[in-house]
Design an enzyme around this catalytic site. Structure first.
Site: not given
Ligand code: TYD
Length: 131
Positions: A49
């Site tokens: 992303h």
């Molecule tokens: P995501 O940013 O999609 O993870 P990655 O890019 O590492 O694959 O986040 C995973 C999950 O965690 C998503 O459901 C959102 C949640 N999240 C939070 O609630 N707070 C945060 O600060 C972050 C970074 C993620």
């Protein structure tokens, strides 16, 4: 893409290592949020992303992983394997994390609170946003 790898001040002696990160000094933004990733799997990459406004800085506190950074014009790869440096993940940079070692712990400092509406999770939408 500018140089994305920034040094982290580390004080190493026979007792161990003490490292410091300061807003506006180590990283070019004010830190509002800290999160970390652990128990990662080598065959389960993450990220995929970009953010509309958020700036972040990631440090591999232990182990290693590989970052793919893509600003829409060029793609670059970086291996993080030492806590004395980190990678700047600026807004509008598509980023992926791959090849986590078993002991990888990734610390991320972010310029704002969590906001799902700041995410661009579709690569075609990202390409449009950076045009
Ligand atoms: P995501 O940013 O999609 O993870 P990655 O890019 O590492 O694959 O986040 C995973 C999950 O965690 C998503 O459901 C959102 C949640 N999240 C939070 O609630 N707070 C945060 O600060 C972050 C970074 C993620």
């Amino acid at each position: 893409m500018n140089n994305l790898i920034l040094p982290v001040n580390s004080f190493a002696d026979e007792r161990g290592i003490l490292s410091t990160i300061e807003s506006g000094r180590t990283v070019p933004f004010d830190i509002k949020r800290v999160y970390f990733l652990a128990k990662l799997k080598s065959d389960e990459p993450r990220g995929f992303h970009a953010h509309k406004e958020l700036n972040q800085f990631a440090i591999c506190l232990s182990g290693s992983c590989r970052f793919i950074m893509d600003d829409g014009k060029e793609k670059k790869e970086f291996i993080l394997n030492n806590s004395n440096k980190g990678i700047l993940i600026e807004k509008l940079v598509w980023h992926e994390m791959h090849d986590f070692s078993d002991d990888c712990v990734l610390l991320v400092l972010a310029s704002d609170h969590y906001l799902e509406s700041d995410y661009i999770r579709n690569y075609e939408d990202f390409k449009k946003a950076v045009k």
